[in-house]
Motif scaffolding. Structure first.
Motif, PDB file in Angstrom:
ATOM      1  N   LEU A 201      10.700  -5.938  -0.112  1.00 27.16           N
ATOM      2  CA  LEU A 201       9.945  -4.867  -0.754  1.00 27.16           C
ATOM      3  C   LEU A 201       8.439  -5.096  -0.704  1.00 27.16           C
ATOM      4  O   LEU A 201       7.673  -4.173  -0.378  1.00 27.16           O
ATOM      5  CB  LEU A 201      10.406  -4.724  -2.208  1.00 27.16           C
ATOM      6  N   PHE A 202       7.976  -6.311  -1.000  1.00 15.85           N
ATOM      7  CA  PHE A 202       6.532  -6.571  -1.034  1.00 15.85           C
ATOM      8  C   PHE A 202       5.907  -6.359   0.345  1.00 15.85           C
ATOM      9  O   PHE A 202       4.828  -5.767   0.466  1.00 15.85           O
ATOM     10  CB  PHE A 202       6.272  -7.998  -1.519  1.00 15.85           C
ATOM     11  N   LEU A 203       6.575  -6.823   1.383  1.00 14.94           N
ATOM     12  CA  LEU A 203       6.091  -6.606   2.749  1.00 14.94           C
ATOM     13  C   LEU A 203       6.005  -5.123   3.056  1.00 14.94           C
ATOM     14  O   LEU A 203       5.005  -4.650   3.620  1.00 14.94           O
ATOM     15  CB  LEU A 203       7.018  -7.294   3.749  1.00 14.94           C
ATOM     16  N   HIS A 204       7.024  -4.357   2.698  1.00 19.88           N
ATOM     17  CA  HIS A 204       7.037  -2.924   2.986  1.00 19.88           C
ATOM     18  C   HIS A 204       5.918  -2.201   2.264  1.00 19.88           C
ATOM     19  O   HIS A 204       5.284  -1.299   2.828  1.00 19.88           O
ATOM     20  CB  HIS A 204       8.394  -2.327   2.584  1.00 19.88           C
ATOM     21  N   VAL A 205       5.621  -2.595   1.023  1.00 19.36           N
ATOM     22  CA  VAL A 205       4.546  -1.966   0.253  1.00 19.36           C
ATOM     23  C   VAL A 205       3.185  -2.267   0.877  1.00 19.36           C
ATOM     24  O   VAL A 205       2.357  -1.379   1.073  1.00 19.36           O
ATOM     25  CB  VAL A 205       4.589  -2.423  -1.219  1.00 19.36           C
ATOM     26  N   VAL A 206       2.936  -3.536   1.200  1.00 23.65           N
ATOM     27  CA  VAL A 206       1.640  -3.926   1.771  1.00 23.65           C
ATOM     28  C   VAL A 206       1.418  -3.271   3.132  1.00 23.65           C
ATOM     29  O   VAL A 206       0.351  -2.711   3.402  1.00 23.65           O
ATOM     30  CB  VAL A 206       1.544  -5.460   1.899  1.00 23.65           C
ATOM     31  N   ALA A 207       2.421  -3.318   4.001  1.00 21.54           N
ATOM     32  CA  ALA A 207       2.299  -2.698   5.328  1.00 21.54           C
ATOM     33  C   ALA A 207       2.110  -1.191   5.203  1.00 21.54           C
ATOM     34  O   ALA A 207       1.343  -0.589   5.967  1.00 21.54           O
ATOM     35  CB  ALA A 207       3.541  -3.007   6.168  1.00 21.54           C
ATOM     36  N   SER A 208       2.765  -0.562   4.225  1.00 19.29           N
ATOM     37  CA  SER A 208       2.631   0.875   4.013  1.00 19.29           C
ATOM     38  C   SER A 208       1.230   1.247   3.559  1.00 19.29           C
ATOM     39  O   SER A 208       0.654   2.240   4.026  1.00 19.29           O
ATOM     40  CB  SER A 208       3.651   1.357   2.973  1.00 19.29           C
ATOM     41  N   LEU A 209       0.666   0.475   2.635  1.00 18.52           N
ATOM     42  CA  LEU A 209      -0.698   0.750   2.163  1.00 18.52           C
ATOM     43  C   LEU A 209      -1.713   0.608   3.293  1.00 18.52           C
ATOM     44  O   LEU A 209      -2.647   1.408   3.419  1.00 18.52           O
ATOM     45  CB  LEU A 209      -1.054  -0.186   1.004  1.00 18.52           C
ATOM     46  N   MET A 210      -1.552  -0.407   4.115  1.00 15.61           N
ATOM     47  CA  MET A 210      -2.459  -0.598   5.244  1.00 15.61           C
ATOM     48  C   MET A 210      -2.324   0.549   6.236  1.00 15.61           C
ATOM     49  O   MET A 210      -3.322   1.062   6.760  1.00 15.61           O
ATOM     50  CB  MET A 210      -2.165  -1.937   5.928  1.00 15.61           C
ATOM     51  N   ALA A 211      -1.095   0.992   6.472  1.00 12.35           N
ATOM     52  CA  ALA A 211      -0.861   2.114   7.382  1.00 12.35           C
ATOM     53  C   ALA A 211      -1.438   3.406   6.806  1.00 12.35           C
ATOM     54  O   ALA A 211      -1.982   4.235   7.532  1.00 12.35           O
ATOM     55  CB  ALA A 211       0.636   2.272   7.643  1.00 12.35           C
ATOM     56  N   VAL A 270       3.860   4.656   1.129  1.00 15.15           N
ATOM     57  CA  VAL A 270       4.647   3.607   0.462  1.00 15.15           C
ATOM     58  C   VAL A 270       6.016   4.140   0.080  1.00 15.15           C
ATOM     59  O   VAL A 270       7.053   3.520   0.379  1.00 15.15           O
ATOM     60  CB  VAL A 270       3.907   3.081  -0.791  1.00 15.15           C
ATOM     61  N   LEU A 271       6.033   5.294  -0.598  1.00 16.63           N
ATOM     62  CA  LEU A 271       7.309   5.871  -1.026  1.00 16.63           C
ATOM     63  C   LEU A 271       8.204   6.169   0.173  1.00 16.63           C
ATOM     64  O   LEU A 271       9.402   5.883   0.159  1.00 16.63           O
ATOM     65  CB  LEU A 271       7.065   7.148  -1.831  1.00 16.63           C
ATOM     66  N   MET A 272       7.582   6.752   1.210  1.00 18.08           N
ATOM     67  CA  MET A 272       8.344   7.144   2.390  1.00 18.08           C
ATOM     68  C   MET A 272       9.013   5.937   3.041  1.00 18.08           C
ATOM     69  O   MET A 272      10.229   5.939   3.286  1.00 18.08           O
ATOM     70  CB  MET A 272       7.423   7.840   3.396  1.00 18.08           C
TER      71      MET A 272
END
Length: 289
Positions: A201-211, A270-272
């Protein structure tokens, strides 16, 4: 690489849109305002919108937003995942190939979602117009019928060039960069703190915010021009809108509404992706039975 049903994409897009629609409305309203109107802050725009008719006002155009997710977003991410799956059959695809696939999928999504985008822009910015110039669409479907009835079928392609360009840039800088950031973070630890990411989850959130930040910045100039073309009933081309806006407002007009755009796209991304990653895990688990 496993395949996933399109219902997974619809679910994650619909949930994300319900959370972030007020910021989408705020972004469109800020982008629509011309040089003759004092530039309001994001908070002033939200407060003004809320004062019109409370919570109902800031969700104006939600039906168009959901229709947009079911066309533009569904096609752009669904086709990208399919392209990525096919390329992965011959080994791990390169970053360049993934970005190319994301660009192609974005173009397809831009074409598919163009009518919904027009209705969304018009519904969310309608209250800014004089009463005699308002469109008065009750929902997305009546808006589409009214658009075709009064402006013809060709009106469905209004702003298609800028919308498709924005979609290509968005998919490349948001969806394509998500895979890039996710892979890069998994390979390297964070300097100084020596933190090593794991696929969770933490990886997905950080990568999503950067994207999301990447996508907002890359797409902002085209997004502003697209909004102004779609919100108008005139015949101005993208070049004419660009030249006129540069002359009257200066180059910073291209980043009008950046803050609400990121505040919308960041959480939306992030949600997506978080919902999508969770749904993929769930689908993979149950498909093994």
């Amino acid at each position: 690489m496993p395949t996933y049903p399109f219902c997974l994409f619809v679910d994650c897009f619909a949930v994300a849109a319900c959370f972030t629609h007020p910021l989408d409305l705020t972004k469109v309203r800020m982008q629509t305002l011309g040089p003759s109107v004092p530039r309001p802050s994001m908070l002033v725009t939200i407060r003004t919108s809320f004062a019109e008719n409370g919570l109902r006002t800031i969700y104006t155009g939600l039906s168009a937003s959901l229709l947009r997710q079911m066309t533009y977003s569904l096609v752009r991410l669904g086709s990208y995942e399919e392209m990525k799956r096919r390329m992965s059959e011959n080994g791990r695809p390169s970053t360049g190939k993934l970005l190319l696939a994301a660009s192609a999928a974005g173009g397809l999504g831009g074409v598919a979602g163009n009518p919904a985008d027009i209705i969304l822009v018009r519904m969310t910015s309608d209250s800014l117009r004089p009463p005699e110039q308002q469109y008065g669409y009750r929902n997305a479907m009546t808006g589409l019928v009214s658009l075709v009835k009064h402006e013809g079928v060709r009106a469905l392609s209004r702003g298609l060039g800028t919308n498709a360009t924005r979609a290509v840039l968005m998919n490349m800088s948001q969806v394509g960069s998500y895979d890039f950031f996710k892979t890069t973070l998994l390979r390297h630890h964070i300097p100084f703190v020596h933190y090593q990411f794991h696929d969770g989850l933490f990886l997905h959130v950080v990568a999503s915010l950067m994207a999301g930040a990447c996508g907002t910045t890359v797409c902002s100039p085209v997004d502003v021009i697209r909004t102004r073309i779609m919100g108008s009933s005139g015949k101005a081309s993208a070049v004419q809108v660009l030249v006129k806006s540069l002359r009257e407002e200066g180059p910073m007009f291209m980043f009008k509404g950046w803050t609400p755009a990121f505040m919308r796209l960041g959480p939306n991304t992030v949600l997506m992706f978080v919902f999508f990653e969770r749904l993929k895990c769930g689908w993979s688990y149950f498909s093994n039975f």
